[in-house]
Design a protein around this motif. Structure first.
Motif, mmCIF file in Angstrom:
data_model
loop_
_atom_site.group_PDB
_atom_site.id
_atom_site.type_symbol
_atom_site.label_atom_id
_atom_site.label_comp_id
_atom_site.label_asym_id
_atom_site.label_seq_id
_atom_site.Cartn_x
_atom_site.Cartn_y
_atom_site.Cartn_z
ATOM 1 N N TRP A 118 5.232 7.168 3.540
ATOM 2 C CA TRP A 118 5.339 7.153 4.993
ATOM 3 C C TRP A 118 5.501 8.548 5.578
ATOM 4 C CZ3 TRP A 118 9.115 5.062 1.751
ATOM 5 C CH2 TRP A 118 10.318 5.743 1.675
ATOM 6 N N SER A 119 5.925 9.531 4.754
ATOM 7 C CA SER A 119 6.124 10.892 5.254
ATOM 8 C C SER A 119 4.867 11.749 5.102
ATOM 9 C CB SER A 119 7.290 11.554 4.515
ATOM 10 O OG SER A 119 6.976 11.713 3.133
ATOM 11 N N LYS A 120 3.837 11.210 4.454
ATOM 12 C CA LYS A 120 2.600 11.965 4.253
ATOM 13 C C LYS A 120 1.687 11.852 5.476
ATOM 14 C CE LYS A 120 0.634 11.381 0.190
ATOM 15 N NZ LYS A 120 0.106 10.674 -1.000
ATOM 16 N N ASN A 121 0.762 12.770 5.583
ATOM 17 C CA ASN A 121 -0.235 12.722 6.647
ATOM 18 C C ASN A 121 -1.218 11.584 6.376
ATOM 19 O OD1 ASN A 121 -2.598 13.291 8.317
ATOM 20 N ND2 ASN A 121 -1.642 15.289 8.683
ATOM 21 N N LYS A 122 -1.542 10.830 7.421
ATOM 22 C CA LYS A 122 -2.446 9.689 7.257
ATOM 23 C C LYS A 122 -3.792 10.105 6.658
ATOM 24 C CE LYS A 122 -1.861 8.266 11.569
ATOM 25 N NZ LYS A 122 -2.004 7.453 12.817
ATOM 26 N N LYS A 123 -4.220 11.320 6.965
ATOM 27 C CA LYS A 123 -5.510 11.782 6.451
ATOM 28 C C LYS A 123 -5.510 11.941 4.935
ATOM 29 C CE LYS A 123 -6.514 14.350 10.705
ATOM 30 N NZ LYS A 123 -6.770 15.709 11.296
ATOM 31 N N ASP A 124 -4.317 12.092 4.364
ATOM 32 C CA ASP A 124 -4.209 12.335 2.927
ATOM 33 C C ASP A 124 -3.965 11.061 2.119
ATOM 34 O OD1 ASP A 124 -4.459 15.039 3.478
ATOM 35 O OD2 ASP A 124 -2.283 15.302 3.726
ATOM 36 N N ILE A 125 -3.997 9.916 2.787
ATOM 37 C CA ILE A 125 -3.689 8.650 2.109
ATOM 38 C C ILE A 125 -4.919 7.757 2.102
ATOM 39 C CG2 ILE A 125 -2.134 6.660 2.027
ATOM 40 C CD1 ILE A 125 -0.199 8.244 3.783
ATOM 41 N N GLU A 126 -5.275 7.274 0.938
ATOM 42 C CA GLU A 126 -6.408 6.358 0.816
ATOM 43 C C GLU A 126 -5.943 4.926 1.042
ATOM 44 O OE1 GLU A 126 -8.166 6.939 -2.970
ATOM 45 O OE2 GLU A 126 -8.783 9.004 -2.574
ATOM 46 N N ASP A 127 -6.894 4.065 1.399
ATOM 47 C CA ASP A 127 -6.572 2.656 1.646
ATOM 48 C C ASP A 127 -5.917 2.009 0.428
ATOM 49 O OD1 ASP A 127 -7.547 2.806 4.193
ATOM 50 O OD2 ASP A 127 -9.529 1.980 3.709
ATOM 51 N N LYS A 128 -6.369 2.406 -0.756
ATOM 52 C CA LYS A 128 -5.807 1.829 -1.984
ATOM 53 C C LYS A 128 -4.322 2.166 -2.108
ATOM 54 C CE LYS A 128 -6.561 1.567 -6.976
ATOM 55 N NZ LYS A 128 -7.345 2.059 -8.127
#
Length: 640
Positions: A257-267
């Motif tokens: 939850w603290s990461k940037n959304k751009k750095d998170i994959e759907d998986k």
């Protein structure tokens, strides 16, 4: 320490459940490790929270971790934590029983889907049986635990054969270790003592766990130059590498939850959802936001794709966990999410929250109230902008819960009203929004009409709707008990009043079959005959085909509300209804003629009671004297 051993029998339904778990899961066996790690993480969370108010409970052991140990020779796998641990009573309560409130539902769910001998993995965990998934892969499970602040430890053992033993034991430190004596591996099955198998499972299912998952691994490394034997020319003699055992961390421990959304994959989003919800199915939708400024917090929230089996149970827990700077504060945080959004799963991390806060203070905390207000707004916006087809899936699963907000959340009542969906007399079984209803209204229609009841078929065919249908007016069919409270709060929509088809004057122009004074004497006689059941008799402006119906005055309790309260065991004040009669109906012409001919005719009084019974049946109720009703209908058929 004196060792005392006791043997206990599982309850019958628990034996059945164990048998199903052990013998019915042929795929996704690795979920057992996810469940054990998740339980270990929860145990550490609980200890960290307890440590905020109990100084010294941690002692010198302040480095939290989860440890995995495998032994190929003994064919065992151990998962250990240094969390809160359990006392003997807690072991009996938490481990000696399975799914205290959900065992029956779990068995029923399995029976429905187990025809192809494949148990859906999403059921594990949802029903509180995560620990017992160990028996999918183990012939024997040994649990050793020592509660924080206690000197005595407890050992629990079972072979999944219908009984378990529990005894006092010794353990050097607090926490829990679970050792699995693994089943003999069949060809093609994964080896759960293998380092890389364990790594893969943890990477897939438990990478987001907030505590390091440690394992000792054997590695090859160069022999240090100072220890290396060399010949006279300085060249190495013998082996240049050696095997060493090192402790490695297997998970990233990244708070997603603290990461940037751009750095998170759907998986990654889906895997984290599985970790916090124990739901194997992907979520329907997610909301990831980070707010900075006066109110600072991060949130990652999910809408499940299916309603849990116990959504309406009093014991159902809210799914939002509260953190402060990645320190777990509490799960089931009702203060962050209103009752009508209790199905939301996720995490909220508020760095400015007071770590020593209690639940009572939390209810009054201004920061928490601000976070709650913002989250509710964001979730309602998410629902409003959802793809229509996806939203209907959501509505069919959670619509009955969302409706509660129309009654309990006046600040968001209008937003929730836009999200409501109902089947109507014109929608042919499909859901309609209030906005769509207004768009299709005839120009001469002034009100939004609705009717409440428990049976859709009975409502759509209700005599109360005959005149509305004849004028081409659409009627909302409300079949959820909560709709009775929704209509009390939602009295209008976009300037159009909501009006019950059952209560008050519908302001519909219709001939009533004659002047009112022409049948005042007849009405007085009918009211006298039915005085225990009705408060008034009126000519109906609702009916076109039926002869009679029951209605109420504008502020009367509806028949459905009365039924709801009675079924809940509440005392209901006397609520006599109005008997409306269709004076243009041939039956009323015959009854009027009989009244003029002989007011004391016994057959006349029988017909009057029959009118009452027909009105009750027309709204889906039960007649007071079925035998009399049957006899009267039989007599009429004979005469015909």
């Amino acid at each position: 320490m004196t060792v005392k051993t006791e043997t206990h029998e599982f309850k019958t339904e628990v034996k059945q459940l164990l048998n199903l778990i052990i013998n019915s899961l042929y795929s996704n066996k690795e979920i057992f490790l996810r469940e054990l790690i998740s339980n270990a993480s929860d145990a550490i969370d609980k200890l960290r929270f307890k440590a905020q108010t109990e100084e010294g409970i941690l002692g010198n052991d302040t480095e939290f971790n989860i440890r995995i140990e495998s032994d190929k020779d003994k064919n065992t796998l151990t998962v250990a934590d240094n969390g809160i641990g359990m006392t003997c009573d807690e072991v009996l309560e938490n481990i000696g029983t399975i799914a205290k409130s959900g065992t029956g539902a779990f068995l029923e769910a399995i029976a429905q889907i187990n025809k192809d001998k494949t148990l859906a993995p999403e059921l594990i965990g949802q029903f509180g049986v995560g620990f017992y998934s160990s028996f999918i892969v183990a012939d024997k499970v040994t649990l050793l635990t020592r509660a924080a602040g206690q000197d005595k430890a407890v050992r629990w053992e079972s072979e999944g054969d219908g009984k378990f033993t529990i005894s006092e034991a010794e353990k050097d430190s607090r926490g829990t270790s679970i050792t699995l004596k693994l089943k003999k591996r069949e060809e093609g099955e994964p080896d759960f003592t293998d380092e890389w198998t364990i790594r893969d499972i943890i990477k897939q299912h438990s990478d987001f766990v907030a505590y390091p998952i440690l394992m000792d691994v054997e590695k090859e490394e160069p022999v240090p130059d100072a220890e290396q034997l060399k010949d006279k020319d300085g060249k190495p003699i013998g082996k240049t590498t050696r095997k060493v055992v090192k402790t490695e961390t297997l998970n990233s421990m990244k708070a997603i939850w603290s990461k940037n959304k751009k750095d998170i994959e759907d998986k990654e989003y889906e895997e984290f959802y599985r970790h916090i919800s124990h739901d194997w199915q992907p979520p329907l939708e997610k909301l990831h936001l980070k707010l900075e400024g006066t109110t600072e917090y991060s949130a990652l929230l999910y809408i499940p794709s299916h309603a849990p089996f116990d959504l309406f149970a009093p014991s159902f827990k809210h799914g939002v966990q509260l953190y402060c700077k990645r320190v777990f504060i509490m799960d089931d945080c009702k203060e962050l999410m209103p009752e009508y959004l209790r199905f939301i799963k996720g995490v909220v991390d508020a760095p400015d929250l007071n770590l020593n806060i209690s639940r009572e203070i939390l209810q009054q905390d201004r920061l928490v109230r601000n976070i709650r207000r913002n989250l509710v707004k964001k979730i309602l916006d998410l629902l409003a902008n959802m793809d229509p087809e996806k939203y209907l899936k959501f509505w069919e699963e959670f619509g009955a819960v969302l409706k509660i907000g129309a009654h309990t959340d006046p600040d968001n009542k209008d937003r929730i009203a836009d999200l409501l969906r109902y089947k109507t007399t014109k929608s042919e079984g499909k859901w309609r929004s209030l906005k769509d209803y207004l768009a299709a209204m005839p120009e001469d229609q002034k009100d939004i009409y609705y009717i409440t009841g428990e049976n859709l078929s009975a409502l759509i065919n209700s005599p109360l709707l005959e005149q509305l249908k004849s004028k081409g007016y659409e009627v909302l069919l409300m079949t959820d008990p909560i709709d009775e409270w929704v209509t009390q709060s939602l009295t209008e929509y976009d300037g159009k009043p909501l009006k019950s088809a059952e209560k008050g004057d519908l302001d519909l122009e219709k001939a009533d079959g004659g002047k009112k004074e022409d049948y005042e004497d007849l009405f007085k006689h009918i009211r006298t005959q039915l005085q225990d059941n009705i408060k008034e008799v009126r000519p109906s402006k609702r009916l076109t085909d039926s002869v009679a119906c029951l209605s109420g005055d504008s502020y009367d309790m509806s028949g459905y509300m009365e039924k709801i309260l009675k079924s809940a065991g509440q005392k209901v004040p006397e609520n006599k209804r109005v008997l409306e009669l269709n004076m243009a109906h041939p039956v009323m012409e015959r009854i009027g003629a009989m009244f003029e001919e002989d007011k004391n005719n016994e057959r006349l009084n029988e017909y009057i009671h029959l009118l009452m019974d027909l009105a009750i049946i027309g709204e889906g109720g039960k007649v007071e004297d079925p035998s009399r009703f049957s006899k009267l209908v039989g007599n009429l058929m004979t005469e015909a």
